[in-house]
Design a protein around this motif. Structure first.
Motif, PDB file in Angstrom:
ATOM      1  N   PRO A  41       1.062  -1.496  -0.137  1.00  0.00           N
ATOM      2  CA  PRO A  41      -0.164   0.017  -0.142  1.00  0.00           C
ATOM      3  C   PRO A  41       0.891   1.289  -0.017  1.00  0.00           C
ATOM      4  O   PRO A  41       0.985   1.846   1.127  1.00  0.00           O
ATOM      5  CB  PRO A  41      -1.285  -0.265   1.397  1.00  0.00           C
ATOM      6  CG  PRO A  41       0.070  -1.142   2.268  1.00  0.00           C
ATOM      7  CD  PRO A  41       1.037  -1.961   0.975  1.00  0.00           C
ATOM      8  N   ARG A  42       1.478   1.871  -1.451  1.00  0.00           N
ATOM      9  CA  ARG A  42       2.135   2.998  -1.336  1.00  0.00           C
ATOM     10  C   ARG A  42       1.883   4.322  -0.851  1.00  0.00           C
ATOM     11  O   ARG A  42       2.162   4.746  -0.062  1.00  0.00           O
ATOM     12  CB  ARG A  42       2.585   3.022  -2.691  1.00  0.00           C
ATOM     13  CG  ARG A  42       3.559   3.827  -2.747  1.00  0.00           C
ATOM     14  CD  ARG A  42       3.471   3.915  -4.785  1.00  0.00           C
ATOM     15  NE  ARG A  42       4.973   5.266  -5.255  1.00  0.00           N
ATOM     16  CZ  ARG A  42       4.478   6.357  -5.298  1.00  0.00           C
ATOM     17  NH1 ARG A  42       3.716   7.155  -5.782  1.00  0.00           N
ATOM     18  NH2 ARG A  42       5.105   7.222  -5.566  1.00  0.00           N
ATOM     19  N   HIS A  43       0.073   4.380  -0.472  1.00  0.00           N
ATOM     20  CA  HIS A  43      -0.279   5.119  -0.078  1.00  0.00           C
ATOM     21  C   HIS A  43       0.187   5.999   1.202  1.00  0.00           C
ATOM     22  O   HIS A  43      -0.307   7.008   2.100  1.00  0.00           O
ATOM     23  CB  HIS A  43      -2.179   5.567   0.139  1.00  0.00           C
ATOM     24  CG  HIS A  43      -2.382   4.013   0.610  1.00  0.00           C
ATOM     25  ND1 HIS A  43      -2.725   3.333   0.196  1.00  0.00           N
ATOM     26  CD2 HIS A  43      -2.698   4.248   2.251  1.00  0.00           C
ATOM     27  CE1 HIS A  43      -2.929   3.013   0.949  1.00  0.00           C
ATOM     28  NE2 HIS A  43      -3.917   3.158   2.096  1.00  0.00           N
ATOM     29  N   ILE A  44       0.203   4.650   2.435  1.00  0.00           N
ATOM     30  CA  ILE A  44       1.064   4.722   3.697  1.00  0.00           C
ATOM     31  C   ILE A  44       2.115   5.545   4.054  1.00  0.00           C
ATOM     32  O   ILE A  44       3.059   5.468   5.088  1.00  0.00           O
ATOM     33  CB  ILE A  44       0.436   3.194   4.452  1.00  0.00           C
ATOM     34  CG1 ILE A  44       1.664   2.487   4.332  1.00  0.00           C
ATOM     35  CG2 ILE A  44      -0.990   2.855   4.407  1.00  0.00           C
ATOM     36  CD1 ILE A  44       1.722   1.325   4.593  1.00  0.00           C
ATOM     37  N   PHE A  45       2.594   5.553   2.679  1.00  0.00           N
ATOM     38  CA  PHE A  45       3.873   5.775   2.734  1.00  0.00           C
ATOM     39  C   PHE A  45       4.502   7.578   2.924  1.00  0.00           C
ATOM     40  O   PHE A  45       5.339   7.703   2.465  1.00  0.00           O
ATOM     41  CB  PHE A  45       5.093   4.845   2.598  1.00  0.00           C
ATOM     42  CG  PHE A  45       5.559   3.499   2.275  1.00  0.00           C
ATOM     43  CD1 PHE A  45       5.587   2.870   3.708  1.00  0.00           C
ATOM     44  CD2 PHE A  45       4.530   2.660   1.700  1.00  0.00           C
ATOM     45  CE1 PHE A  45       6.286   1.571   3.911  1.00  0.00           C
ATOM     46  CE2 PHE A  45       4.702   1.353   2.448  1.00  0.00           C
ATOM     47  CZ  PHE A  45       5.342   0.673   3.084  1.00  0.00           C
ATOM     48  N   LEU A  46       2.956   7.659   2.876  1.00  0.00           N
ATOM     49  CA  LEU A  46       2.741   9.150   2.632  1.00  0.00           C
ATOM     50  C   LEU A  46       1.860   9.825   3.433  1.00  0.00           C
ATOM     51  O   LEU A  46       0.973   9.594   3.809  1.00  0.00           O
ATOM     52  CB  LEU A  46       2.542   9.853   0.823  1.00  0.00           C
ATOM     53  CG  LEU A  46       2.890   9.331   0.107  1.00  0.00           C
ATOM     54  CD1 LEU A  46       2.370   9.465  -1.530  1.00  0.00           C
ATOM     55  CD2 LEU A  46       3.917  10.074  -0.724  1.00  0.00           C
ATOM     56  N   ASP A  47       2.122  11.754   3.648  1.00  0.00           N
ATOM     57  CA  ASP A  47       1.332  12.123   4.136  1.00  0.00           C
ATOM     58  C   ASP A  47      -0.393  12.080   3.244  1.00  0.00           C
ATOM     59  O   ASP A  47      -0.295  11.839   2.800  1.00  0.00           O
ATOM     60  CB  ASP A  47       2.226  13.303   4.450  1.00  0.00           C
ATOM     61  CG  ASP A  47       3.172  13.667   5.444  1.00  0.00           C
ATOM     62  OD1 ASP A  47       3.815  13.180   5.940  1.00  0.00           O
ATOM     63  OD2 ASP A  47       3.381  14.607   4.897  1.00  0.00           O
ATOM     64  N   ARG A 122       9.314   6.675  11.184  1.00  0.00           N
ATOM     65  CA  ARG A 122       8.053   6.643  10.204  1.00  0.00           C
ATOM     66  C   ARG A 122       8.353   5.617   9.365  1.00  0.00           C
ATOM     67  O   ARG A 122       7.201   4.648   9.441  1.00  0.00           O
ATOM     68  CB  ARG A 122       8.200   7.979   9.762  1.00  0.00           C
ATOM     69  CG  ARG A 122       8.055   8.864   9.870  1.00  0.00           C
ATOM     70  CD  ARG A 122       7.572  10.646   9.380  1.00  0.00           C
ATOM     71  NE  ARG A 122       7.679  11.465   9.936  1.00  0.00           N
ATOM     72  CZ  ARG A 122       7.815  12.703   8.758  1.00  0.00           C
ATOM     73  NH1 ARG A 122       7.951  12.940   7.779  1.00  0.00           N
ATOM     74  NH2 ARG A 122       8.541  13.752   9.280  1.00  0.00           N
ATOM     75  N   ALA A 123       9.298   4.991   9.360  1.00  0.00           N
ATOM     76  CA  ALA A 123       9.381   4.067   8.070  1.00  0.00           C
ATOM     77  C   ALA A 123       8.723   2.709   8.860  1.00  0.00           C
ATOM     78  O   ALA A 123       8.249   1.734   8.985  1.00  0.00           O
ATOM     79  CB  ALA A 123      11.009   3.790   8.030  1.00  0.00           C
ATOM     80  N   ARG A 124       9.895   3.214  10.437  1.00  0.00           N
ATOM     81  CA  ARG A 124      10.284   1.833  11.089  1.00  0.00           C
ATOM     82  C   ARG A 124       8.060   1.471  11.427  1.00  0.00           C
ATOM     83  O   ARG A 124       7.563   0.118  11.959  1.00  0.00           O
ATOM     84  CB  ARG A 124      10.294   2.034  12.197  1.00  0.00           C
ATOM     85  CG  ARG A 124      10.800   1.094  13.195  1.00  0.00           C
ATOM     86  CD  ARG A 124      11.113   1.417  14.557  1.00  0.00           C
ATOM     87  NE  ARG A 124      13.495   0.998  14.142  1.00  0.00           N
ATOM     88  CZ  ARG A 124      13.364   2.156  14.117  1.00  0.00           C
ATOM     89  NH1 ARG A 124      13.395   2.605  14.197  1.00  0.00           N
ATOM     90  NH2 ARG A 124      14.643   1.498  14.311  1.00  0.00           N
ATOM     91  N   ASP A 125       7.089   2.167  11.571  1.00  0.00           N
ATOM     92  CA  ASP A 125       5.669   1.984  12.119  1.00  0.00           C
ATOM     93  C   ASP A 125       5.163   1.286  10.853  1.00  0.00           C
ATOM     94  O   ASP A 125       4.808   0.218  11.149  1.00  0.00           O
ATOM     95  CB  ASP A 125       5.561   3.523  12.385  1.00  0.00           C
ATOM     96  CG  ASP A 125       6.129   4.649  13.836  1.00  0.00           C
ATOM     97  OD1 ASP A 125       6.625   3.205  14.909  1.00  0.00           O
ATOM     98  OD2 ASP A 125       5.911   5.608  13.928  1.00  0.00           O
ATOM     99  N   ARG A 126       5.550   2.375   9.401  1.00  0.00           N
ATOM    100  CA  ARG A 126       4.613   1.591   8.606  1.00  0.00           C
ATOM    101  C   ARG A 126       5.376   0.253   8.759  1.00  0.00           C
ATOM    102  O   ARG A 126       4.340  -0.719   8.055  1.00  0.00           O
ATOM    103  CB  ARG A 126       5.320   2.313   7.397  1.00  0.00           C
ATOM    104  CG  ARG A 126       5.009   4.179   7.413  1.00  0.00           C
ATOM    105  CD  ARG A 126       5.508   4.906   6.710  1.00  0.00           C
ATOM    106  NE  ARG A 126       4.745   5.956   6.585  1.00  0.00           N
ATOM    107  CZ  ARG A 126       5.765   7.234   6.278  1.00  0.00           C
ATOM    108  NH1 ARG A 126       6.230   6.658   5.510  1.00  0.00           N
ATOM    109  NH2 ARG A 126       4.833   8.209   6.900  1.00  0.00           N
ATOM    110  N   LEU A 127       6.630   0.324   8.731  1.00  0.00           N
ATOM    111  CA  LEU A 127       7.264  -1.864   7.836  1.00  0.00           C
ATOM    112  C   LEU A 127       6.326  -2.034   8.927  1.00  0.00           C
ATOM    113  O   LEU A 127       5.844  -3.771   9.089  1.00  0.00           O
ATOM    114  CB  LEU A 127       8.302  -1.431   8.193  1.00  0.00           C
ATOM    115  CG  LEU A 127       8.990  -1.188   7.181  1.00  0.00           C
ATOM    116  CD1 LEU A 127      10.976  -0.275   7.483  1.00  0.00           C
ATOM    117  CD2 LEU A 127       8.710  -1.648   6.042  1.00  0.00           C
TER     118      LEU A 127
END
Length: 218
Positions: A41-47, A122-127
């Motif tokens: 889901p690419r959208h979760i990596f953006l504001d 932020r990346a850690r949270d998304r992963l």
């Protein structure tokens, strides 16, 4: 599942499949890579303000002068790496974590270095949201690699050095491959394969990345 994960990219399969089709038309051939690009889901990596543009084939800002890479180049670099079937892959420049998440679905062990601490957090949270348990993150100067964890079967560099640091090449195992954009204004995607003490360089295609900078940001 969080509300963000339930957003447009998860529910609109048609939107993602249009992106996958565009990537196929642009020359991405690996079904495995295309399948993963259709799943992550690419959208979760953006504001949230930019999430409606997540499935465009374009790079997008993520703050600190950094960008979320264009899906085509993520797919291209991943496809090049997959051809060598590595198990242990080092990524230099975690950024948003999107490329990391793609790699984590295709390779056994991912080691990812990021010099900007807020981006890494932020990346850690998304992963974690995506249950990417085969990823290890480090806050450090990416140009130095991660020698304590080497040698690596593959190295992907997601920002452009003027030239590839020798200490980075030395972290490749024999037969390992490094894929990186190289150059200043005129950048070229390069594939470097280690053959003992020799490093074979292959120039692939013009690209445009943010520069690989030294130092760390807390």
């Amino acid at each position: 599942m969080t509300a963000q994960l339930q957003g447009i990219g998860m529910t609109s399969r048609r939107t993602r499949m249009r992106l996958v089709q565009r990537l196929r038309e642009a020359g991405i051939e690996s079904d495995r890579v295309l399948d993963v690009l259709g799943e992550v889901p690419r959208h979760i990596f953006l504001d949230e303000a930019l999430s409606h543009r997540a499935y465009e084939d374009t790079s997008l800002p993520i703050g600190y002068g950094q960008t979320l890479s264009q899906p085509y180049i993520v797919a291209r670099m991943t496809e090049l790496m997959l051809a060598h079937e590595p198990e242990r892959v080092l990524e230099l420049g975690t950024g948003s974590g999107y490329q990391t998440a793609v790699l984590a679905r295709l390779f056994d062990e991912i080691y990812s270095v990021e010099r900007i601490k807020p981006l890494q957090d932020r990346a850690r949270d998304r992963l974690r949201q995506l249950h990417a348990r085969n990823v290890l993150l480090k806050h450090a100067d990416g140009g130095m690699g991660w020698p304590d964890r080497g040698p690596f079967d593959g190295i992907i560099v997601t920002a452009a050095p003027v030239e590839i640091p020798q200490e980075l090449l030395m972290q490749l195992r024999d037969g390992g491959v490094l894929i990186a954009p190289v150059g200043e204004e005129d950048q070229i995607l390069v594939e470097v394969t280690r053959r003992g003490d020799r490093f074979d360089h292959k120039e692939l295609e013009p690209v445009h990345f943010v520069p690989l900078l030294g130092g760390v940001v807390r």
